[in-house]
Scaffold this active site. Structure first.
Site, short mmCIF file in Angstrom:
data_model
loop_
_atom_site.label_atom_id
_atom_site.label_comp_id
_atom_site.label_asym_id
_atom_site.label_seq_id
_atom_site.Cartn_x
_atom_site.Cartn_y
_atom_site.Cartn_z
N PRO A 102 39.14 45.47 38.94
CA PRO A 102 38.43 44.45 38.38
C PRO A 102 38.53 43.07 38.56
O PRO A 102 39.54 42.76 37.68
CB PRO A 102 36.99 45.47 37.44
CG PRO A 102 38.42 45.95 36.94
CD PRO A 102 38.79 46.74 38.03
N CYS A 103 37.91 42.25 39.77
CA CYS A 103 38.62 40.84 39.63
C CYS A 103 38.16 39.97 38.61
O CYS A 103 38.25 38.98 38.48
CB CYS A 103 38.14 40.52 41.07
SG CYS A 103 36.81 40.19 41.09
N GLN A 104 36.94 40.36 38.66
CA GLN A 104 36.41 39.62 37.25
C GLN A 104 37.57 38.65 35.57
O GLN A 104 37.25 37.58 35.13
CB GLN A 104 35.14 39.86 36.11
CG GLN A 104 34.20 40.46 37.20
CD GLN A 104 34.04 41.69 38.13
OE1 GLN A 104 35.13 42.20 37.51
NE2 GLN A 104 32.94 42.13 38.37
N PHE A 106 40.42 37.93 36.68
CA PHE A 106 41.76 37.11 36.85
C PHE A 106 40.96 35.88 37.49
O PHE A 106 41.57 34.81 37.77
CB PHE A 106 42.22 37.49 38.07
CG PHE A 106 42.91 39.16 37.65
CD1 PHE A 106 44.11 38.80 36.96
CD2 PHE A 106 42.43 40.56 38.65
CE1 PHE A 106 44.36 39.61 36.63
CE2 PHE A 106 43.32 41.58 38.38
CZ PHE A 106 44.44 41.06 36.71
#
Length: 498
Positions: A102-104, A106
């Site tokens: 999950p990119c949230q 980063f």
């Protein structure tokens, strides 16, 4: 590292076997679809969101319940996954592992929110989602894949002062992989969307191949914001490479020769059926209710469908009939008239000013009719709320955007699951935000790809996904390393022009 397992897999593939893919943090399957279109077989996926997991199972395993169940990677070991799916030893089950934690955790956009929650200036460091890439590496350790692909936001390259991509490469290099990572923008690969992402590829050293990334197939001058953020990232990473000869960053591949222009929003969605939001609202056909995907709508039939439209309608294995069933929009009665008056490229400050102007016009009209309203009265407040959005234009400058028809769309976000104001349709006559199918088209999901759940979960799945055409370009680079002399099938050759 199990060298016997590695060599056995390589022999099977080079004898003509299709590479078997495990997709971690799979979402609805953007990466899976790109690899499938390149000749791989999607064996399994791990996805914690129930709607996305059902979508993946529906599209890649015909709805098989075993493949449609949500699984949390933190409590699903590789052996447990293989046991549930009847696949035996994880070390023998998969040839390629792909995925994007999950990119949230980063993305810079999420850090202020995390600080507020934890009341700590470095709270984003402690977000448990930022550790999920470690679970990803545990799967690599257990499954011994020939190739690894990881996708994430560019901010992964500078997470609290750490270059997570470089750290992952160092771990994988110690386990026998040749690694590289770079930045790719989907608009350069036939996707009608400007979406900048980090891609990391690792190839087992037994392959004897270097990592390479696909050459662009389209050209575009990225607008301010995309271009400058890429330049900043490249400057930082190239400085790192100078200081440290072992750095694994690879310069993004440059366009070669004359290339077609990037696919525009109009080219991508212009053939889809018109939805006149104001007319539907006036007739009572558009109401506040759950938007379901069970009402087929016929396509517009352009005389000469462009290449992108043809690809979306005729994707191998997902060709569609003469209608679509997920062309549904949000119920936003306050804003349809405002959408109609915005110009392409307008954002929230322009929308707010236009709404204030519309309020003044309404007040003048009432006064002309002998029905004046006193400023700041209850009636004035009610009228204002029916016309003017409530957000401070100095705090939310990018909350809204009317798409430019002759450019690729701006990045689709998972926030589409909450509202779609970031992608207001360029056609003022339709005066609305984009539909589920239009969002899918802008991500390069073919029309035959089905999304489970209602409208909000579908939007979220689309916004979270890797664009399949970009995934396909990356997949072809990986497949070339696994099968250097492979001959494309006729279907793949026919699809290569997308």
């Amino acid at each position: 590292m199990n060298e016997v397992a590695i060599k056995k897999k390589l022999r099977r593939i080079r004898a003509g076997g299709a590479p078997r893919v495990l997709d971690l943090f799979a979402g609805c399957g953007g990466l899976s679809l790109g690899f499938q279109a390149s000749g791989a077989r999607i064996e399994a996926a791990v996805e914690s969101d129930p709607d996305a997991a059902r979508s993946h199972g529906l599209n890649f395993h015909k709805g098989d319940p075993r493949h449609s169940s949500a699984r949390d990677i933190t409590d699903t070991t590789p052996q447990a996954l293989c046991d549930e799916l009847g696949m035996g030893n994880p070390a023998a089950a998969f040839d390629i592992i792909v995925g994007g934690p999950p990119c949230q955790a980063f993305a810079r956009v999420g850090r202020s929110k995390l600080r507020e929650v934890a009341d700590h200036p470095e709270a984003f460091r402690h977000d448990p989602r930022a550790r999920l890439y470690i679970e990803y590496l545990d799967y690599v350790e257990a499954c011994h894949p020939l190739a690894v692909v990881l996708e994430n936001v560019p901010d992964m390259l500078n997470h609290g002062g750490h270059n997570i991509a470089e750290e992952i490469c160092e771990v994988l290099a110690s386990r026998g992989y040749v690694c590289g990572y770079t930045l790719l923008n989907s608009a350069f690969y036939g996707v009608p969307q400007m979406r900048e992402r980090m891609f990391l590829i690792a190839l087992h050293e037994t392959l004897g191949e270097d990592v390479s990334f696909p050459l662009p197939t389209h050209r575009i001058n990225l607008p301010t914001g995309y271009g400058s953020s890429r330049l900043v990232a490249l400057k930082h990473l190239e400085a790192l490479a100078v200081r440290n000869g072992k750095a694994h960053f690879l310069t993004p591949p440059a366009a070669q020769g004359a290339l077609p222009m990037a696919v525009s929003a109009r080219q991508a969605i212009g053939d889809l059926p018109r939805i006149d939001a104001r007319a539907l609202l006036a007739s009572g056909e558009l109401k506040r209710c759950a938007r379901r995907f069970d009402q087929p709508v016929p396509y517009n039939q352009p005389k000469r469908p462009n290449a992108y439209v043809k690809a979306m309608r005729n994707w191998p294995g997902l060709a569609t009939p003469a209608a679509i069933s997920d062309h549904v929009i949000r119920y936003l009665p306050r804003d349809y008239a405002l959408f109609a008056r915005l110009k392409p490229g307008d954002q929230y400050p322009e929308a707010f000013r236009m709404a204030e102007r519309m309020l003044d016009e309404a007040l003048k009209q009432l006064a002309a009719e002998g029905k004046p309203i006193r400023r700041n009265s209850a009636a004035w407040e009610k009228l204002r709320a029916s016309i003017v959005p409530p957000y401070d234009p100095t705090k939310f400058p990018n909350k809204w955007r009317k798409m430019e028809p002759d450019l690729p769309a701006r990045t689709l976000m998972a926030h589409l699951g909450k509202d779609s104001y970031s992608h207001i349709h360029y056609d003022s006559d339709q005066a609305r935000t984009i539909s589920v199918r239009e969002a899918a088209r802008l991500q390069s999901f073919p029309d035959g790809f089905r999304f489970c759940g209602t409208m909000n979960p579908a939007f979220r799945q689309i916004g979270n996904a890797v664009p399949p055409l970009l995934a396909k370009a990356v997949a072809q680079s990986v497949m070339a390393a696994l099968q250097p002399a492979r001959v494309p099938t006729p279907a793949q050759l026919a699809f290569a022009g997308v």
